[in-house]
Design a protein around this motif. Structure first.
Motif, PDB file in Angstrom:
ATOM      1  N   LYS A 170      31.359  19.213  10.427  1.00 56.91           N
ATOM      2  CA  LYS A 170      31.147  20.203   9.365  1.00 56.91           C
ATOM      3  C   LYS A 170      32.093  21.378   9.540  1.00 56.91           C
ATOM      4  O   LYS A 170      31.740  22.400  10.127  1.00 56.91           O
ATOM      5  N   ARG A 171      33.288  21.214   9.014  1.00 56.13           N
ATOM      6  CA  ARG A 171      34.323  22.232   9.215  1.00 56.13           C
ATOM      7  C   ARG A 171      34.001  23.545   8.495  1.00 56.13           C
ATOM      8  O   ARG A 171      34.541  24.582   8.876  1.00 56.13           O
ATOM      9  N   HIS A 172      33.167  23.523   7.491  1.00 56.05           N
ATOM     10  CA  HIS A 172      32.839  24.771   6.799  1.00 56.05           C
ATOM     11  C   HIS A 172      32.025  25.708   7.687  1.00 56.05           C
ATOM     12  O   HIS A 172      31.874  26.897   7.365  1.00 56.05           O
ATOM     13  N   GLN A 173      31.511  25.212   8.808  1.00 62.75           N
ATOM     14  CA  GLN A 173      30.744  26.054   9.721  1.00 62.75           C
ATOM     15  C   GLN A 173      31.629  26.714  10.777  1.00 62.75           C
ATOM     16  O   GLN A 173      31.153  27.557  11.542  1.00 62.75           O
ATOM     17  N   ASP A 174      32.906  26.348  10.830  1.00 64.88           N
ATOM     18  CA  ASP A 174      33.803  26.911  11.838  1.00 64.88           C
ATOM     19  C   ASP A 174      33.969  28.421  11.680  1.00 64.88           C
ATOM     20  O   ASP A 174      34.090  29.153  12.666  1.00 64.88           O
ATOM     21  N   ARG A 175      33.977  28.886  10.452  1.00 65.38           N
ATOM     22  CA  ARG A 175      34.207  30.311  10.187  1.00 65.38           C
ATOM     23  C   ARG A 175      33.138  31.168  10.861  1.00 65.38           C
ATOM     24  O   ARG A 175      33.439  32.220  11.441  1.00 65.38           O
ATOM     25  N   ALA A 176      31.878  30.720  10.784  1.00 70.61           N
ATOM     26  CA  ALA A 176      30.795  31.480  11.401  1.00 70.61           C
ATOM     27  C   ALA A 176      30.973  31.546  12.915  1.00 70.61           C
ATOM     28  O   ALA A 176      30.726  32.590  13.538  1.00 70.61           O
ATOM     29  N   ALA A 177      31.420  30.450  13.524  1.00 75.29           N
ATOM     30  CA  ALA A 177      31.647  30.443  14.966  1.00 75.29           C
ATOM     31  C   ALA A 177      32.787  31.384  15.345  1.00 75.29           C
ATOM     32  O   ALA A 177      32.707  32.117  16.335  1.00 75.29           O
ATOM     33  N   GLU A 218      27.972  21.116  19.090  1.00 76.39           N
ATOM     34  CA  GLU A 218      26.547  21.407  19.075  1.00 76.39           C
ATOM     35  C   GLU A 218      25.685  20.236  19.525  1.00 76.39           C
ATOM     36  O   GLU A 218      24.556  20.431  19.973  1.00 76.39           O
ATOM     37  N   ILE A 260      30.052  24.586  17.834  1.00 76.15           N
ATOM     38  CA  ILE A 260      30.595  24.201  16.537  1.00 76.15           C
ATOM     39  C   ILE A 260      30.208  22.755  16.264  1.00 76.15           C
ATOM     40  O   ILE A 260      29.813  22.022  17.170  1.00 76.15           O
ATOM     41  N   SER A 261      30.329  22.361  15.012  1.00 72.58           N
ATOM     42  CA  SER A 261      30.000  20.997  14.609  1.00 72.58           C
ATOM     43  C   SER A 261      31.223  20.104  14.755  1.00 72.58           C
ATOM     44  O   SER A 261      32.361  20.541  14.580  1.00 72.58           O
TER      45      SER A 261
END
Length: 416
Positions: free
Chosen positions: A391-398, A367, A387-388
Motif C-alpha cells: 500500500k504505497r499510499h500509506q508511505d507519506r504518513a510514515a 508492518e 510501512i506496508s
C-alpha cells in the motif's frame, strides 16, 4: 472464399509463408485479403469462434509444446487455441480430415442474394470508413434478398450472411496503444517541464552544498584568526557572542547529517532515501539501484517538501560513517539502524545509550514482519516506523512521522 477455407488451402499447399500481415489485415499472396480479427467458421468447444490471427499463429507454432505455445501467444497478446481443440483443428487445416463438427456452417442463400452479398463485400472492403461499410451492407442486403421470395428461412439466412459481411469489413477504431492517446495534448511539454524541475532541484542542492561549505570555511577562518563567532558575523562588542560547541551536545555548524546503512538488507538506504523523505514514496533499494545511472553517490541532500512551513532545512544523507571527520560527528542528528550491533563499530561513542541520546534513531520495518526482526532494536532508544509492503499510499504518513520526530529532536538538541 472465407478466411478458414483460405487458411486451410494455403496450409495444405505449404504456402503459409505467403500469408503476410499488412496493417490490420492478412494478405494471402495476391489472392485474398481478410481482416486480422475476422472470425472464422471454426468454433471452439468452449463456444466461441476462433479469429483468423489466432488460427494463423497456431498453425505456425503448432510444433511447440502447448505450454510454450500459450506463452508465445501471450507475448504477442493473442488468444490461444485450447488443448482439446489442437489436434482436430490441425488435422483439418492440414487436410488430414475433410470436415469437422466444429465448423459453423451458415445457411446458403439464393444465387442472386449471394451475388449481391459478394458485390457488397467488394465495395465495402474498398470503403475507408467502417461505418460506410456497415451502411452499404445494410442497404445492399434488403435489395439482394427481396428478389427471392422463398419464405422466412431465406430471410433468416440472409440476415446471418449480412452480419458475417459486416463483421468481415469491420476495422478497429482503437487499439491498446491508441486508447492511451490524448487529443490535442503534446507530452513533449510535460517532458520539458519535468526536466526543468529536475534541473532546478539539482541546482538548489548544489547551492545548498556550496552555502554549507562557505559557512564552514568562514568559521574555520575566524578560528584561525582568533576571532569569536559573533565577531566574524559582525556582532563586534555588542555583547552578543554565541558560543560554538563542536564537542558538546548542540548541533555543529553546517548541514545536519543523517546516516543510513550501506547494506541492502535494510529498507532505507542512500539509493531510496530521497524519494521516501522528500516525496513520501518507498521504492525498494534493488529497484532504485537499477534505475540510478553511474556509481552510488557518497552523499545526497534531502528536504522536507510536503510541509506548510516556509523554513526548509536541508539534510545531508551519508552511508559511510568511517569517512566522517571528528567535527562532522557534531552534525550527525539521525541514523536509520539496521538492527545489527556491527553497524556502530568504530563510532566515537562508548555505547548505545550515548549514541541514541546524541542521535535519534529510526528502524524501518514492514508492518507484517515478525516481532523477532525488531527484537534487538526494541532494546535501544530508537523509533520504529512501519510501512506496508504493497500500500504505497500509506508511505507519506510514515515519512511525515519520521520528519516530525526528527524535527522535534533537532529543536530539543538545538536548545540543549
Amino acid at each position: 472464399m472465407d478466411p478458414l477455407s483460405a487458411l486451410r488451402d494455403f496450409t495444405m499447399r505449404g504456402d503459409l509463408e505467403k500469408i503476410v500481415r499488412a496493417g490490420e489485415e492478412f494478405r494471402f499472396g495476391a489472392d485474398y485479403a481478410f481482416p486480422c480479427a475476422a472470425e472464422t467458421a471454426y468454433r471452439s468447444k468452449q463456444g466461441s469462434l476462433y479469429t483468423l490471427e489466432t488460427l494463423l499463429f497456431f498453425v505456425n507454432h503448432h510444433h511447440l509444446k502447448h505450454t510454450d505455445y500459450i506463452q508465445a501467444a501471450r507475448l504477442n497478446h493473442l488468444p490461444t487455441v485450447t488443448f482439446i481443440d489442437r489436434k482436430p483443428l490441425l488435422d483439418y487445416l492440414q487436410g488430414k480430415i475433410s470436415s469437422s463438427d466444429a465448423i459453423q456452417l451458415f445457411p446458403s442463400s439464393s444465387s442472386s442474394a449471394s451475388a449481391a452479398i459478394a458485390a457488397a463485400a467488394d465495395v465495402a472492403a474498398a470503403l475507408p470508413d467502417p461505418s460506410s461499410a456497415f451502411a452499404f451492407a445494410a442497404a445492399a442486403a434488403p435489395s439482394a434478398f427481396a428478389a427471392d421470395a422463398e419464405g422466412e428461412a431465406e430471410e433468416d439466412a440472409a440476415a446471418v450472411d449480412v452480419m458475417t459481411l459486416i463483421r468481415t469489413v469491420e476495422r478497429p477504431l482503437k487499439d491498446r496503444e491508441a486508447i492511451l492517446e490524448c487529443k490535442n495534448r503534446d507530452f513533449y511539454a510535460v517532458l520539458v517541464a519535468s526536466t526543468r524541475r529536475e534541473e532546478e532541484r539539482q541546482r538548489m542542492e548544489s547551492q545548498q552544498r556550496k552555502d554549507g561549505l562557505v559557512a564552514k570555511s568562514r568559521l574555520m577562518g575566524a578560528e584561525d584568526r582568533g576571532l569569536g563567532y559573533g565577531e566574524e558575523l559582525g556582532f563586534g562588542d555588542s555583547g552578543i557572542k554565541p558560543k560554538l560547541n563542536l564537542k558538546g551536545s548542540k548541533i555543529g555548524e553546517g548541514v545536519p547529517i543523517i546516516l543510513v546503512p550501506s547494506a541492502f538488507q535494510t529498507l532505507i538506504t542512500i539509493h531510496n532515501v530521497k524519494e521516501f523523505l522528500e516525496d513520501g514514496v518507498f521504492i525498494p533499494t534493488d529497484v532504485k539501484a537499477k534505475q540510478m545511472k553511474g556509481p552510488k553517490p557518497d552523499c545526497v541532500t534531502v528536504q522536507k517538501k510536503f510541509s506548510r512551513d516556509r523554513v526548509v532545512t536541508a539534510y545531508e544523507v551519508r552511508d559511510k560513517p568511517s569517512a566522517l571527520k571528528p567535527e562532522d560527528w557534531d552534525r550527525v542528528v539521525a541514523v536509520f539502524v539496521l538492527g545489527k550491533e556491527w553497524q556502530f563499530k568504530d563510532w566515537p561513542f562508548k555505547d548505545h545509550v550515548e549514541i541514541f541520546n546524541r542521535i535519534i534513531g529510526f528502524f524501518m520495518r514492514f508492518e507484517d514482519d515478525s516481532v523477532e526482526s525488531a527484537k534487538i532494536v526494541k532494546q535501544w532508544n530508537v523509533k520504529i516506523i512501519s510501512i506496508s509492503k504493497n500500500k504505497r499510499h500509506q508511505d507519506r504518513a510514515a515519512a511525515l512521522e519520521v520528519w516530525e520526530k526528527l524535527e522535534d529532536f533537532v529543536r530539543s538538541r538545538s536548545h540543549a
